[in-house]
Design an enzyme around this catalytic site. Structure first.
Site, mmCIF file in Angstrom:
data_model
loop_
_atom_site.group_PDB
_atom_site.id
_atom_site.type_symbol
_atom_site.label_atom_id
_atom_site.label_comp_id
_atom_site.label_asym_id
_atom_site.label_seq_id
_atom_site.Cartn_x
_atom_site.Cartn_y
_atom_site.Cartn_z
ATOM 1 N N GLY A 50 -9.892 7.601 1.509
ATOM 2 C CA GLY A 50 -9.459 8.994 1.453
ATOM 3 C C GLY A 50 -10.567 9.976 1.131
ATOM 4 O O GLY A 50 -10.582 11.095 1.655
ATOM 5 N N THR A 98 -5.923 7.293 7.847
ATOM 6 C CA THR A 98 -5.796 6.168 6.927
ATOM 7 C C THR A 98 -7.198 5.651 6.638
ATOM 8 O O THR A 98 -8.120 5.877 7.422
ATOM 9 C CB THR A 98 -4.895 5.058 7.514
ATOM 10 O OG1 THR A 98 -4.793 3.991 6.587
ATOM 11 C CG2 THR A 98 -5.408 4.532 8.835
ATOM 12 N N GLY A 99 -7.356 4.992 5.511
ATOM 13 C CA GLY A 99 -8.680 4.510 5.148
ATOM 14 C C GLY A 99 -9.163 5.170 3.867
ATOM 15 O O GLY A 99 -8.355 5.657 3.080
ATOM 16 N N THR A 131 1.514 6.982 0.688
ATOM 17 C CA THR A 131 0.671 5.859 0.264
ATOM 18 C C THR A 131 0.751 5.648 -1.239
ATOM 19 O O THR A 131 1.106 6.577 -1.981
ATOM 20 C CB THR A 131 -0.806 6.143 0.639
ATOM 21 O OG1 THR A 131 -1.588 4.970 0.430
ATOM 22 C CG2 THR A 131 -1.409 7.269 -0.190
ATOM 23 N N THR A 175 -1.633 2.591 4.485
ATOM 24 C CA THR A 175 -0.952 3.886 4.396
ATOM 25 C C THR A 175 -0.199 4.164 5.686
ATOM 26 O O THR A 175 -0.737 3.922 6.770
ATOM 27 C CB THR A 175 -2.022 4.990 4.228
ATOM 28 O OG1 THR A 175 -2.629 4.808 2.963
ATOM 29 C CG2 THR A 175 -1.440 6.386 4.329
ATOM 30 N N ARG A 195 -6.513 9.270 -9.864
ATOM 31 C CA ARG A 195 -7.151 9.513 -8.553
ATOM 32 C C ARG A 195 -6.090 9.897 -7.501
ATOM 33 O O ARG A 195 -5.025 9.295 -7.402
ATOM 34 C CB ARG A 195 -7.888 8.244 -8.114
ATOM 35 C CG ARG A 195 -8.615 8.366 -6.761
ATOM 36 C CD ARG A 195 -7.823 7.776 -5.639
ATOM 37 N NE ARG A 195 -8.583 7.707 -4.388
ATOM 38 C CZ ARG A 195 -8.044 7.434 -3.211
ATOM 39 N NH1 ARG A 195 -6.760 7.183 -3.106
ATOM 40 N NH2 ARG A 195 -8.784 7.397 -2.122
ATOM 41 N N VAL A 196 -6.427 10.907 -6.728
ATOM 42 C CA VAL A 196 -5.585 11.310 -5.603
ATOM 43 C C VAL A 196 -6.436 11.207 -4.341
ATOM 44 O O VAL A 196 -7.586 11.654 -4.326
ATOM 45 C CB VAL A 196 -5.071 12.761 -5.793
ATOM 46 C CG1 VAL A 196 -4.377 13.269 -4.533
ATOM 47 C CG2 VAL A 196 -4.124 12.836 -6.993
ATOM 48 N N GLY A 197 -5.886 10.617 -3.303
ATOM 49 C CA GLY A 197 -6.639 10.456 -2.056
ATOM 50 C C GLY A 197 -6.345 11.569 -1.064
ATOM 51 O O GLY A 197 -5.896 12.659 -1.433
ATOM 52 N N ASP A 198 -6.600 11.270 0.190
ATOM 53 C CA ASP A 198 -6.401 12.267 1.257
ATOM 54 C C ASP A 198 -4.936 12.426 1.667
ATOM 55 O O ASP A 198 -4.538 13.468 2.198
ATOM 56 C CB ASP A 198 -7.191 11.845 2.509
ATOM 57 C CG ASP A 198 -6.725 10.490 3.035
ATOM 58 O OD1 ASP A 198 -6.508 9.562 2.221
ATOM 59 O OD2 ASP A 198 -6.551 10.350 4.258
ATOM 60 N N SER A 249 0.799 -1.239 0.000
ATOM 61 C CA SER A 249 0.000 0.000 0.000
ATOM 62 C C SER A 249 0.821 1.272 0.000
ATOM 63 O O SER A 249 0.254 2.364 0.054
ATOM 64 C CB SER A 249 -0.889 0.076 1.240
ATOM 65 O OG SER A 249 -1.346 -1.162 1.619
HETATM 66 N N1 ASP Z 1 -6.066 6.989 2.646
HETATM 67 C C1 ASP Z 1 -5.480 6.306 1.515
HETATM 68 C C2 ASP Z 1 -6.137 6.795 0.257
HETATM 69 O O1 ASP Z 1 -7.332 7.028 0.251
HETATM 70 C C3 ASP Z 1 -5.627 4.822 1.563
HETATM 71 C C4 ASP Z 1 -5.223 4.164 2.836
HETATM 72 O O2 ASP Z 1 -5.153 4.751 3.889
HETATM 73 O O3 ASP Z 1 -4.969 2.982 2.795
HETATM 74 O O4 ASP Z 1 -5.466 6.868 -0.747
#
Ligand code: ASP
Length: 329
Positions: A243, A240-241, A207, A189, A217-220, A87
């Site tokens: 995003g 984490t999780g 991450t 992450t 795609r871009v996450g948090d 990840s």
């Molecule tokens: N927060 C990360 C994302 O959304 C993923 C993760 O925490 O595993 O890209």
């Protein structure tokens, strides 16, 4: 490893039924409270089991009187360079087009921050983020521009797609569902927060994002205020999780603001989790975990579904801690 397995189980069970906010039950047996590290300064905390080895490296810097900024950068680089971690960085699962694209950010006690998003071919995006912070007037560089910048700064191109990640992607392609399936493999992450011997705070987050995400795609994780936030007067938080859910509530900034208003780190993380639950009609597969550390060396975490854990290292302690949770499924 049991935390990871539980997480897979949890996510799979959660996907078996539609879970609405009305259906969740808080675990009444969990006591909310303050966790204070015995040897509170220096201290480093980071998300998930991979945080244990990342903390060790960060600790070497902190114990030698180094800065929290150097500590968090060196700490999360360990996870980025670990090909077994699917990840983060090298070995991260690719997007739906088979490309490994990385997001990372870093923030220090002077509110300086840097980030890279949608960066390909570079093993340690956190160090590129630090260069963005230190060598440019900007906070974030993305995509081709971020890669070009990294190469100009002397970072080398690396093939980040390992044989094992490629095989998993090829298997995923057989059904090729563009909606990412959420399990532990895309919830690892690393977010890290540290206080150094001067009492200054820094944080980093890095991450490869959600496995098989749409290309681009871009996450948090690279977004200051979402995946990470540090205010040296108050404390820091990381997430984490999923995003998208974290971004919708400016998650890490909210946790820090709640701490500013008197909440303990754990209470602040819980409040942010409750806010996410309130704002989402459908909680199916929606795992989010927050981790926070305040200026006094108190730390805490909280997540939606049971299964999130975080690693702690101080002079006196080195351990993995199960975060409290809202839904016991
Ligand atoms: N927060 C990360 C994302 O959304 C993923 C993760 O925490 O595993 O890209």
């Amino acid at each position: 490893m049991s935390g990871r397995r539980n997480f897979i189980k949890t996510s799979m069970l959660a996907s078996a039924a539609l879970i609405t906010p009305a259906a969740y039950r808080g675990n009444k047996n969990q006591q909310q409270g303050k966790n204070t590290a015995k040897g509170a300064k220096p201290i480093v905390v980071s998300t998930w089991q991979a945080g244990l080895s990342a903390n060790k490296t960060a600790w070497a810097t902190l114990a030698g009187g180094g800065s929290a900024l150097d500590a968090v950068e060196s700490g999360v680089r360990v996870t980025e360079s670990d090909a077994e971690n699917s990840s983060v960085g090298l070995g991260g699962l690719p997007d739906c087009d088979g490309k490994v694209t990385l997001d990372a950010c870093i923030m220090d006690h002077k509110t300086r921050c840097g980030a890279v998003a949608f960066l390909q071919h570079i093993e340690n995006p956190v160090s590129v983020a630090r260069k963005v912070m230190e060598d440019t007037p900007h906070v974030m560089l993305a995509g081709e521009g971020a890669l070009q910048f990294a190469l100009e700064k002397g970072f080398e191109k690396t093939n980040l797609l390992t044989t094992s990640a490629k095989k998993k992607w090829q298997k995923w392609l057989e059904k090729s569902r563009y909606q990412p399936v959420i399990n532990i493999e895309n919830h690892d992450t690393i977010g890290m927060l540290a206080i150094d011997q001067n009492g200054d705070l820094s944080g980093a987050c890095t991450t490869s994002g959600m496995a098989y995400k749409l290309h681009g795609r871009v996450g948090d994780s690279p977004i200051i205020g979402a995946g990470l936030f540090v205010d040296n007067e108050v404390g820091g938080a990381c997430a984490t999780g999923v995003g998208e859910a974290v971004i919708r509530i400016a998650g890490s900034a909210v946790v820090v603001e709640l701490m500013r208003n008197g909440h303990s780190p754990e209470e602040a993380c819980k409040e942010a989790v409750l806010r996410i639950i309130k704002k989402h009609q459908n909680l199916k597969n929606l795992q989010v975990g927050f981790l926070a550390l305040n200026k006094n060396g108190e730390y805490g975490g909280y997540c939606i579904y049971k299964g999130f854990n975080f690693a702690l290292k101080t002079r006196a302690e080195e351990k993995l801690i199960d975060a409290k949770y809202e839904i016991d499924k």
